[in-house]
Design a protein around this motif. Structure first.
Motif, short mmCIF file in Angstrom:
data_model
loop_
_atom_site.label_atom_id
_atom_site.label_comp_id
_atom_site.label_asym_id
_atom_site.label_seq_id
_atom_site.Cartn_x
_atom_site.Cartn_y
_atom_site.Cartn_z
N TYR A 196 0.84 -1.20 0.00
CA TYR A 196 0.00 0.00 0.00
C TYR A 196 0.88 1.25 0.00
O TYR A 196 0.70 2.17 -0.80
CB TYR A 196 -0.90 -0.04 1.24
N GLN A 199 2.94 1.87 -3.23
CA GLN A 199 2.16 2.51 -4.29
C GLN A 199 1.93 3.99 -4.00
O GLN A 199 2.01 4.84 -4.89
CB GLN A 199 0.81 1.79 -4.45
N TRP A 200 1.68 4.30 -2.76
CA TRP A 200 1.48 5.71 -2.36
C TRP A 200 2.71 6.54 -2.66
O TRP A 200 2.63 7.69 -3.07
CB TRP A 200 1.15 5.76 -0.86
N GLU A 202 4.71 6.30 -4.97
CA GLU A 202 5.00 6.48 -6.40
C GLU A 202 4.67 7.88 -6.91
O GLU A 202 5.28 8.37 -7.84
CB GLU A 202 4.26 5.43 -7.23
N ASP A 203 3.64 8.50 -6.32
CA ASP A 203 3.27 9.85 -6.73
C ASP A 203 3.63 10.86 -5.65
O ASP A 203 3.49 10.55 -4.48
CB ASP A 203 1.74 9.95 -6.93
N TRP B 184 -5.66 9.61 -3.33
CA TRP B 184 -5.79 8.44 -4.20
C TRP B 184 -6.87 8.57 -5.26
O TRP B 184 -7.91 9.18 -5.04
CB TRP B 184 -6.15 7.22 -3.37
N GLU B 185 -6.63 7.90 -6.39
CA GLU B 185 -7.72 7.49 -7.26
C GLU B 185 -8.21 6.17 -6.67
O GLU B 185 -7.41 5.29 -6.38
CB GLU B 185 -7.20 7.20 -8.68
N LYS B 187 -9.53 3.63 -7.92
CA LYS B 187 -9.14 2.42 -8.64
C LYS B 187 -7.72 1.96 -8.30
O LYS B 187 -7.39 0.79 -8.44
CB LYS B 187 -9.31 2.59 -10.15
N GLU B 188 -6.88 2.89 -7.82
CA GLU B 188 -5.52 2.51 -7.44
C GLU B 188 -5.50 1.66 -6.17
O GLU B 188 -4.69 0.74 -6.02
CB GLU B 188 -4.67 3.76 -7.15
#
Lengths: 210, 210
Positions: A196, A199-200, A202-203, B184-185, B187-188
């Motif tokens: 989790y 992924q966070w 990444e942006d 977040w989106e 879908k992510e």
């Protein structure tokens, strides 16, 4: 450059989760290391530093004042200096690179670094159980005594956090994810939460606000 | 047999997350379907049922009483019956098999089914933005008006939840995981949270307590 802060209720397994997240993600891990560094720098006893930073008289000033042990302005000045030192050190750590920091109100202190803030909690029976399972630590304490200790420690954490932030300690608005560890072995969830956070990271993200 | 309940702040994307989780996990999804079923059974207009169950006069009784529109005991009895009906239906749904239920205080009503309770929230600017992006819904409203609406709807949710549970709506102790969707989106994160819940479902769990 990723900073992960872990705030946790005492006995919720937050520290273990922090260590495992650092392993999973290949991040540096900081907790007691911060106390050691400060103690070394100021040539102070680690225990005193730990006491001052994690539940000492500075925080409990109104309660302790007037008790049997006298409260010296010098001690207060030293403690205040230790907090300043800790905050400086936290910022240096965050500037160095990917890291997981447990406690120390790092979520507030490192706000400008836009950390991922994780809160770890559990229901009381689970926290008591976890404390009881810490070999060699709480064997002589009753469940009731442990519960009392948990409440005291968390109240201290809340108090300190409240002194430096508008968002209360444990108020979910201050965190990106709040994980209830009641049903879990920490090693089971560490990889899931690591995914989790990965992924966070990444942006680029904005700081949280209300 | 797995039951997932989603409680969410208005505008946090909780409903979309619920739908996506159901897709990811192959679970049945229930939200408005419950209103439709009750409306059909009682040969009532869907809008009236929705109004009664999601912010109608029953819940706001002390506020509405004495206003210009008169409040009939019959209407109150009907509404109370609709809640009973909804709760019965929720239990039937949970007994049928794996499902995701959005809202309706299903976390409380289905407590005996030991559901996985997810709370979805976000900071206010993110919620307003999300509402503004709902094509065709809020285009005529200012950000301020949307914020007011969000606060009103969430206050209603909190009030209803408070009528049937000791743990307040949004209090993290009542949930297994609280997800801040600010950055977040939806879908992510859906696959990440699905993995978390999938693993949780592998062991039988105890009901949460304080």
């Amino acid at each position: 450059m990723g900073v992960i802060t872990i705030s946790r209720e005492f006995g919720s397994g937050g520290r273990e989760l922090g260590r495992r997240l650092a392993d999973e993600l290949g991040y540096a891990y900081y907790d007691k290391e911060i106390v050691s560094a400060i103690a070394e720098k100021h040539q102070l006893n680690e225990q005193s530093v730990s006491y001052a930073l994690e539940g000492g008289s500075f925080r409990n000033f109104p309660v302790h004042f007037g008790r049997t042990f006298s409260y010296s302005p010098t001690l207060m000045a030293t403690e205040s200096k230790l907090f300043t030192e800790q905050n400086k050190l936290l910022k240096e750590i965050a500037a160095k690179g990917n890291c997981v920091i447990v406690g120390r109100a790092a979520d507030v202190i490192l706000r400008d670094h836009r950390p991922f803030n994780l809160f770890v909690y559990a229901d009381m029976p689970a926290k008591v159980r976890r404390c009881q399972e810490r070999v060699g630590e709480n064997e002589h304490l009753s469940a009731k005594a442990i519960e009392k200790q948990i409440r005291k420690i968390d109240a201290d954490r809340k108090k300190y956090h409240g002194m430096i932030s508008d968002v209360a300690w444990g108020d979910k608005r201050g965190y990106h994810l709040c994980v209830n560890t009641t049903d879990w072995e920490i090693k089971e969830i560490a990889p899931l939460i690591a995914s989790y956070i990965r992924q966070w990271m990444e942006d680029p993200k904005e700081a949280l606000s209300d």
